[in-house]
Design a protein around this motif. Structure first.
Motif, PDB file in Angstrom:
ATOM      1  N   GLU A  96       0.654  -1.130   0.118  1.00 35.17           N
ATOM      2  CA  GLU A  96      -0.077  -0.068  -0.065  1.00 35.17           C
ATOM      3  C   GLU A  96       0.826   1.387   0.023  1.00 35.17           C
ATOM      4  OE1 GLU A  96       0.660  -2.543   2.655  1.00 35.17           O
ATOM      5  OE2 GLU A  96      -1.474  -2.766   2.868  1.00 35.17           O
ATOM      6  N   LEU A 231      -3.492   3.596   8.364  1.00 36.88           N
ATOM      7  CA  LEU A 231      -2.931   2.350   8.380  1.00 36.88           C
ATOM      8  C   LEU A 231      -1.637   2.460   9.380  1.00 36.88           C
ATOM      9  CD1 LEU A 231      -2.875   0.210   5.331  1.00 36.88           C
ATOM     10  CD2 LEU A 231      -4.236  -0.123   7.342  1.00 36.88           C
ATOM     11  N   ARG A 275      -1.433  -8.080  19.173  1.00 37.86           N
ATOM     12  CA  ARG A 275      -2.999  -7.944  18.989  1.00 37.86           C
ATOM     13  C   ARG A 275      -3.673  -6.998  19.947  1.00 37.86           C
ATOM     14  NH1 ARG A 275      -4.195 -12.970  18.275  1.00 37.86           N
ATOM     15  NH2 ARG A 275      -4.217 -12.892  16.176  1.00 37.86           N
ATOM     16  N   THR A 279      -5.243  -3.357  19.454  1.00 35.67           N
ATOM     17  CA  THR A 279      -6.686  -3.333  19.629  1.00 35.67           C
ATOM     18  C   THR A 279      -7.241  -2.543  20.859  1.00 35.67           C
ATOM     19  OG1 THR A 279      -6.812  -5.523  20.378  1.00 35.67           O
ATOM     20  CG2 THR A 279      -7.241  -5.274  18.028  1.00 35.67           C
ATOM     21  N   ILE A 284      -8.112  -1.714  14.274  1.00 34.43           N
ATOM     22  CA  ILE A 284      -8.715  -2.926  13.841  1.00 34.43           C
ATOM     23  C   ILE A 284      -7.463  -3.714  13.214  1.00 34.43           C
ATOM     24  CG2 ILE A 284     -10.082  -3.918  12.169  1.00 34.43           C
ATOM     25  CD1 ILE A 284     -11.726  -1.036  11.968  1.00 34.43           C
ATOM     26  N   GLU A 285      -7.462  -5.171  13.800  1.00 38.34           N
ATOM     27  CA  GLU A 285      -6.448  -5.893  12.983  1.00 38.34           C
ATOM     28  C   GLU A 285      -6.737  -6.250  11.508  1.00 38.34           C
ATOM     29  OE1 GLU A 285      -5.777  -9.529  15.257  1.00 38.34           O
ATOM     30  OE2 GLU A 285      -5.259 -10.568  13.406  1.00 38.34           O
ATOM     31  N   VAL A 286      -5.759  -5.784  10.609  1.00 41.27           N
ATOM     32  CA  VAL A 286      -5.921  -6.179   9.289  1.00 41.27           C
ATOM     33  C   VAL A 286      -4.910  -7.685   8.962  1.00 41.27           C
ATOM     34  CG1 VAL A 286      -5.708  -5.280   6.793  1.00 41.27           C
ATOM     35  CG2 VAL A 286      -6.228  -3.769   8.647  1.00 41.27           C
ATOM     36  N   GLU A 287      -3.970  -7.415   9.371  1.00 38.02           N
ATOM     37  CA  GLU A 287      -2.858  -8.647   9.041  1.00 38.02           C
ATOM     38  C   GLU A 287      -2.102  -8.768  10.357  1.00 38.02           C
ATOM     39  OE1 GLU A 287      -0.332  -7.946   5.727  1.00 38.02           O
ATOM     40  OE2 GLU A 287      -1.949  -7.835   4.582  1.00 38.02           O
ATOM     41  N   LYS A 312      -0.491  -5.378  10.465  1.00 35.28           N
ATOM     42  CA  LYS A 312      -1.102  -4.029   9.880  1.00 35.28           C
ATOM     43  C   LYS A 312      -2.378  -3.536  10.445  1.00 35.28           C
ATOM     44  CE  LYS A 312       0.037  -4.735   5.132  1.00 35.28           C
ATOM     45  NZ  LYS A 312      -0.449  -5.216   3.716  1.00 35.28           N
ATOM     46  N   PHE A 313      -2.505  -2.450  11.152  1.00 33.12           N
ATOM     47  CA  PHE A 313      -3.666  -2.290  11.884  1.00 33.12           C
ATOM     48  C   PHE A 313      -3.963  -1.123  11.337  1.00 33.12           C
ATOM     49  CE2 PHE A 313      -0.731  -4.820  14.283  1.00 33.12           C
ATOM     50  CZ  PHE A 313      -1.449  -5.460  15.228  1.00 33.12           C
ATOM     51  N   GLN A 314      -5.625  -0.967  11.320  1.00 36.72           N
ATOM     52  CA  GLN A 314      -6.238   0.158  10.815  1.00 36.72           C
ATOM     53  C   GLN A 314      -6.936   1.017  11.743  1.00 36.72           C
ATOM     54  OE1 GLN A 314      -9.219  -0.721   7.688  1.00 36.72           O
ATOM     55  NE2 GLN A 314      -8.847   1.099   6.661  1.00 36.72           N
ATOM     56  N   PRO A 316     -10.230   3.050  12.802  1.00 34.65           N
ATOM     57  CA  PRO A 316     -11.437   2.960  12.106  1.00 34.65           C
ATOM     58  C   PRO A 316     -11.911   4.249  11.660  1.00 34.65           C
ATOM     59  CG  PRO A 316     -11.581   2.051  14.550  1.00 34.65           C
ATOM     60  CD  PRO A 316     -10.206   2.826  14.236  1.00 34.65           C
TER      61      PRO A 316
END
Ligand SMILES: C[S@@+](CC[C@H](N)C(=O)[O-])C[C@H]1O[C@@H](n2cnc3c(N)ncnc32)[C@H](O)[C@@H]1O
Length: 319
Positions: A96, A231, A275, A279, A284-287, A312-314, A316
């Motif tokens: 990305e 991200l 994690r 969180t 949000i956990e993506v990978e 990878k975490f996003q 929201p």
């Protein structure tokens, strides 16, 4: 399996692994899974000689909360920049960074000598890169390495910051405030109203250097500086990595937390810990996965097991 003990020269071991990694990169292999992490876990947790790495409570365990001084000393000692090595796999691990839209912004936290910012600046013309480190020597080194590798960049800005104890300046998130800051050399109180943010935060082998009890706060800062939908790209040491198992018992300062002889810290993450940290901060956990690489020390004929965590975490889009 025999784990490399103190009789192995550290330089030799690391050189062997570097060679293996370079070959991997040339062959285009990045998401490495040479072995299942559970395989290594099973061996380590059943080896009595490694039991001192496993227990939550340890009689020698003392609280060790360094400030950023050991890292500043590290960078002033290594002023030749010979530790510099561009992370060529980075754009493959995090595509990305290449496909992002125009005017994207990225904050690299703990930039060191620029190993992460350099491939990003090289490979991605659309990104404005901000970089921070707790060591001002590191920032100088990063700039030198960029100037040497890429002539005249106008999409790179750096600043000194210990993100485990302080907030990021508001102007990182907002162009208007940055322009004001560059003019006045002060953030200005009006910048408090910014609702902007960066599209990406990179934490590449930096979180492990932060004392465990300060990690939640540090991750909240990362969350705060990201745009909604932004991200956080994470890569760091994984639980039972060879470098963890090489620490002597007296180097242990916390559960899965060790201090090197120069005073810098190293924490080793399992997926559950990573994690929970991210969180709990609202991501949000993506990978999230282990990256497991087996390197062979040819001379001794021994297998060496390296473990990293890739995540990878996003943030929201809405609360
Ligand atoms: C292992 S280096 C990683 C450098 C770089 N991210 C890379 O990809 O090679 C860790 C860096 O984090 C910096 N660092 C450690 N603790 C920090 C903190 N609390 N705030 C900001 N930077 C920190 C150190 O000075 C060092 O340059």
């Amino acid at each position: 399996m025999v784990f490399p003990g103190p009789y192995f020269s550290k330089e030799k071991i690391l050189a062997g692994i570097e060679q293996t990694m370079e070959k991997r990169e040339e062959a285009g292999e990045y998401h490495s899974k040479d072995f299942e992490w559970e395989f290594l876990k099973n061996i380590v947790e059943n080896d009595p000689s490694l039991s001192h790495h496993l227990h939550h409570h340890h009689q020698n365990l003392s609280k060790y909360l360094p400030d950023s001084q050991p890292w500043q000393d590290f960078h002033s000692r290594h002023s030749s920049g010979k530790f510099f090595k561009e992370r060529r796999y980075l754009l493959k691990e995090f595509p990305e960074l290449v496909s992002c839209g125009e005017n994207s912004k990225l904050l690299e936290i703990g930039c060191g000598n620029g190993s992460t910012v350099l491939p990003i600046l090289r490979g991605s013309k659309n990104i404005t890169v901000y970089a921070c480190d707790c060591s001002s020597d590191a920032l100088v080194r990063t700039k030198e390495n960029i100037d040497r590798a890429i002539s005249s960049v106008d999409n790179f800005h750096s600043f000194c910051c210990d993100f485990s104890t302080s907030e990021f300046p508001d102007w990182v998130a907002c162009d208007r405030c940055r322009d004001k800051f560059m003019l006045n050399h002060s953030g200005g109180s009006e910048s408090k109203h910014c609702i902007g943010g960066v599209d990406f935060v990179t934490l590449i082998f930096t979180l492990s250097a932060v004392p465990k009890e300060r990690m939640p706060r540090a991750i909240k800062e990362c969350f705060a500086v990201l745009k909604p939908g932004g991200l956080l790209l994470f890569r760091d040491y994984g639980l039972y990595d060879m470098t963890m198992l090489r620490f002597e018992p007296e180097k242990r300062v916390g559960f899965r937390e060790y201090v090197r002889s120069d005073g810098t810290l190293s924490y080793f993450f399992c997926l559950d810990t990573a994690r929970k940290l991210f969180t709990d901060a609202g991501f949000i956990e993506v990978e999230l996965e282990y990256c497991c690489v087996k390197a062979v020390n040819r001379r001794k004929g021994k297998d060496m097991y390296r473990v990293w965590v890739h995540g990878k975490f996003q943030k929201p889009f809405s609360n």
